[in-house]
Design a protein around this motif. Structure first.
Motif, PDB file in Angstrom:
ATOM      1  N   VAL A 130      17.754 -19.544  20.242  1.00 59.77           N
ATOM      2  CA  VAL A 130      16.192 -20.243  19.850  1.00 59.77           C
ATOM      3  C   VAL A 130      16.736 -20.136  18.318  1.00 59.77           C
ATOM      4  N   ALA A 131      16.928 -18.620  18.074  1.00 61.01           N
ATOM      5  CA  ALA A 131      16.857 -18.359  17.138  1.00 61.01           C
ATOM      6  C   ALA A 131      16.984 -19.196  15.770  1.00 61.01           C
ATOM      7  N   VAL A 132      18.713 -19.175  16.394  1.00 59.99           N
ATOM      8  CA  VAL A 132      19.757 -20.251  15.027  1.00 59.99           C
ATOM      9  C   VAL A 132      19.319 -21.736  15.083  1.00 59.99           C
ATOM     10  N   PHE A 133      18.846 -22.440  16.283  1.00 54.91           N
ATOM     11  CA  PHE A 133      18.346 -23.607  16.841  1.00 54.91           C
ATOM     12  C   PHE A 133      17.568 -23.505  15.715  1.00 54.91           C
ATOM     13  N   ILE A 187      21.173 -32.031  16.032  1.00 58.12           N
ATOM     14  CA  ILE A 187      21.126 -31.345  16.683  1.00 58.12           C
ATOM     15  C   ILE A 187      20.927 -31.480  18.098  1.00 58.12           C
ATOM     16  N   LEU A 188      21.637 -30.723  19.269  1.00 58.77           N
ATOM     17  CA  LEU A 188      20.822 -31.811  20.834  1.00 58.77           C
ATOM     18  C   LEU A 188      20.184 -30.687  21.704  1.00 58.77           C
ATOM     19  N   VAL A 189      19.952 -31.236  22.252  1.00 55.12           N
ATOM     20  CA  VAL A 189      18.676 -30.392  23.689  1.00 55.12           C
ATOM     21  C   VAL A 189      19.185 -31.180  24.957  1.00 55.12           C
ATOM     22  N   THR A 190      19.761 -30.848  25.475  1.00 49.97           N
ATOM     23  CA  THR A 190      20.412 -31.277  26.748  1.00 49.97           C
ATOM     24  C   THR A 190      20.372 -30.614  28.275  1.00 49.97           C
ATOM     25  N   GLY A 240      30.799 -43.579  16.460  1.00 52.40           N
ATOM     26  CA  GLY A 240      30.196 -43.137  15.813  1.00 52.40           C
ATOM     27  C   GLY A 240      30.677 -41.909  15.416  1.00 52.40           C
ATOM     28  N   PHE A 241      29.388 -41.340  16.154  1.00 55.81           N
ATOM     29  CA  PHE A 241      28.756 -40.173  15.726  1.00 55.81           C
ATOM     30  C   PHE A 241      29.222 -38.592  15.486  1.00 55.81           C
ATOM     31  N   ASP A 242      29.967 -38.011  14.651  1.00 52.24           N
ATOM     32  CA  ASP A 242      30.218 -37.160  14.425  1.00 52.24           C
ATOM     33  C   ASP A 242      29.468 -35.886  13.909  1.00 52.24           C
ATOM     34  N   ASN A 243      28.547 -36.310  13.403  1.00 54.40           N
ATOM     35  CA  ASN A 243      27.732 -35.805  12.924  1.00 54.40           C
ATOM     36  C   ASN A 243      26.619 -34.015  13.674  1.00 54.40           C
ATOM     37  N   VAL A 244      27.622 -33.856  15.134  1.00 55.31           N
ATOM     38  CA  VAL A 244      26.200 -32.929  16.188  1.00 55.31           C
ATOM     39  C   VAL A 244      27.189 -31.869  15.609  1.00 55.31           C
ATOM     40  N   THR A 245      26.332 -31.042  15.402  1.00 53.52           N
ATOM     41  CA  THR A 245      26.850 -29.238  15.263  1.00 53.52           C
ATOM     42  C   THR A 245      26.378 -28.392  15.458  1.00 53.52           C
ATOM     43  N   GLY A 246      25.792 -28.029  16.967  1.00 56.09           N
ATOM     44  CA  GLY A 246      25.310 -28.313  17.973  1.00 56.09           C
ATOM     45  C   GLY A 246      24.128 -28.384  19.166  1.00 56.09           C
ATOM     46  N   TYR A 247      23.993 -27.452  19.833  1.00 55.84           N
ATOM     47  CA  TYR A 247      23.143 -27.388  21.109  1.00 55.84           C
ATOM     48  C   TYR A 247      22.156 -26.638  21.451  1.00 55.84           C
ATOM     49  N   LEU A 248      20.759 -26.378  22.154  1.00 54.78           N
ATOM     50  CA  LEU A 248      20.084 -25.367  22.179  1.00 54.78           C
ATOM     51  C   LEU A 248      20.956 -24.568  23.836  1.00 54.78           C
ATOM     52  N   ALA A 252      15.460 -22.396  27.531  1.00 54.30           N
ATOM     53  CA  ALA A 252      15.001 -21.427  26.897  1.00 54.30           C
ATOM     54  C   ALA A 252      14.549 -20.906  25.873  1.00 54.30           C
ATOM     55  N   TRP A 253      14.122 -22.523  25.411  1.00 53.43           N
ATOM     56  CA  TRP A 253      13.035 -22.618  24.782  1.00 53.43           C
ATOM     57  C   TRP A 253      11.631 -22.014  25.117  1.00 53.43           C
ATOM     58  N   LEU A 254      11.375 -22.834  26.333  1.00 52.53           N
ATOM     59  CA  LEU A 254      10.183 -22.164  27.461  1.00 52.53           C
ATOM     60  C   LEU A 254       9.912 -20.543  27.004  1.00 52.53           C
ATOM     61  N   ALA A 255      11.171 -19.886  27.376  1.00 49.79           N
ATOM     62  CA  ALA A 255      11.256 -18.756  27.539  1.00 49.79           C
ATOM     63  C   ALA A 255      11.125 -18.182  26.486  1.00 49.79           C
TER      64      ALA A 255
END
Length: 467
Positions: A258-261, A312-315, A331-339, A345-348
């Motif tokens: 969460v902090a890095v996100f 960045i993703l939330v799934t 063609g999306f190669d620009n994802v750099t991470g997911y929560l 985790a965001w709510l917690a």
């Protein structure tokens, strides 16, 4: 003889695996190639050729990764110019796959390099035709998608010649295997099936029924909607090359605390939430755009998201890999991470959240007579809107919402009630409006399918558009 159609629903795309005598060919593969490698192992065959019917505009092909994994030769038809090694086949050239033969039929029209591949059986007799985007079930490929310097009328004229000299002359029993099925934007109105026969298409396909070139050109160039905005991006990628999918996966599948996100959110970054639309509406990371995996995810991602912006993703936990693969397909190669841990985790962590208020059509019916600031925003396509809509509703096609100018006319005192046909697109629209700072809105549950059943809401048509 072994033929398998591999259909990717959210792209309405069909690839084909053909095997005989220990050898195989793949036609129009998607970017994730595991299914083809698995089939080759199951059938105990070596993939010898990868045939491309044309430069696809609606998805990134898997030709480069599949060739790297198998050593197979990538084959294009005449006039194809690529940024990587391929074999350019001549019109009429034949390729052996075990006891079978694939013959190249150069069929320009959808694009200049478009080809169909005629499969001849063990006895040299025509069995099936892999038509790419030249011929669909009930339709033909649109002639306005970025091919050379020719206009759509000129390409349509070439398509008429290709259909009449190369395809309608084939025996009626020949099976038609197209590259797309219903829902694809590569044609105007594809039929409900993903295969047919030459005979059936000659009897029922409006484009094959046309006997005069001028009439054909008029038929295939009239009422073409604007193609999705990502089409030229994908066509360029397929022509010039791309990064290996494995490298994209390694970069993208980075778990973020969460902090890095939150740190990444401080930069110019786009948050994409791929949870189900109804789940997203109940709560999400502020500023997120929702495109749920349950709908035509890849097509809407390509149409609405920027290709030059970090994502960045939330799934839903466990769907991170599926999300990255489906984004890579367009063609999306620009994802750099997911929560890591997803929205829970965001709510917690006690972080702030946003939500979308949803109302039933009966509440909309009660509010319309009493709220002078109420505005119904219909985000369906213009043709859907014309066929029936709430009286005085604004039609703002979801595809047009990427232009901030289209959102500038909304006033702070307006109460927006947003709907689509069933609810998937309207949640996307609400998330985009909220990201632009427009929060005084409600999503109408069930969309127009439920609205039109509500007796207290007046429905009108745009008859001059429909006639």
């Amino acid at each position: 003889m072994f033929i398998k159609q591999l259909y990717t629903n959210c792209l309405s795309e069909a690839a084909y695996f053909i095997a005989s005598g220990g050898e195989a060919a793949v036609i129009d593969p998607v970017r994730d190639i595991d299914d083809y490698l698995t089939l080759a192992k199951e059938q105990q065959v070596t993939i010898k050729y990868i045939f491309e019917t044309h430069f696809h505009a609606d998805f990134v092909s898997g030709h480069l990764d599949l060739a790297a994994a198998t050593g197979a030769t990538i084959v294009y038809g005449p006039n194809a110019e690529t940024g990587f090694p391929v074999y350019l086949a001549k019109d009429g050239e034949q390729f052996k796959i075990g006891e079978l033969t694939l013959q190249v039929l150069h069929t320009p029209g959808h694009t200049l390099e478009s080809c169909c591949y005629l499969l001849l059986d063990e006895n040299g007799q025509p069995h099936s035709l892999f038509t790419g985007d030249t011929l669909f079930v009930g339709d033909v490929g649109r002639p306005d998608l970025f091919s050379g310097n020719l206009g759509k009328e000129e390409l349509a004229g070439l398509l008429f010649d290709s259909l009449n000299t190369k395809i309608k002359t084939l025996p009626d029993h020949v099976i038609v295997y197209p590259a797309h099925g219903p829902g694809s934007a590569c044609g105007k109105n594809l039929g409900p099936d993903t295969h047919s026969t030459i005979g059936d298409e000659k009897r029922t396909n409006y484009a094959l029924l046309a006997t005069e070139k001028d009439a054909f050109i008029a038929a295939v160039t009239t009422d073409l909607t604007a193609p999705p905005s990502y089409f030229p991006v994908n066509a360029k990628i397929n022509k010039e090359g791309y990064n290996a999918l494995q490298a994209v996966m390694e970069k993208s599948l980075q778990p973020l605390s969460v902090a890095v996100f939150k740190e990444k959110m401080q930069r110019e970054v786009l948050i994409l939430d791929t949870r189900n639309a109804s789940e997203f509406a109940e709560g999400f990371v502020p500023g997120s755009i929702n495109i749920g995996l349950e709908g035509r995810f890849a097509e809407w991602a390509g149409s609405l998201l920027p290709f030059n912006e970090e994502i960045i993703l939330v799934t839903t936990p466990g769907q991170e890999e599926e999300t990255v693969v489906r984004l890579a397909r367009v063609g999306f190669d620009n994802v750099t991470g997911y929560l890591e841990g997803g929205y829970a985790a965001w709510l917690a962590a006690g972080e702030s959240r946003d939500l979308i208020i949803s109302v039933e059509p009966d509440e909309l019916a009660m509010d319309i007579p009493h709220d002078p600031n109420l505005v119904v925003v219909d985000v369906r396509k213009p043709a859907e809107y014309a066929d029936g809509h709430v009286k005085d509703a604004i039609n703002l096609n979801l595809s047009d919402m990427t232009d901030p100018g289209n959102l500038a006319d909304f006033d702070d005192n307006q109460n927006l009630y947003v709907h689509c046909a069933g609810g998937y697109r309207s949640i996307i629209a609400c998330s985009m409006l909220k990201r632009e700072g427009i929060h005084n809105l409600r999503n109408v549950t069930g969309g127009f399918a439920k609205i039109k059943e509500e007796k207290g809401i007046e429905i009108v048509q745009e008859k001059e558009v429909l006639n």
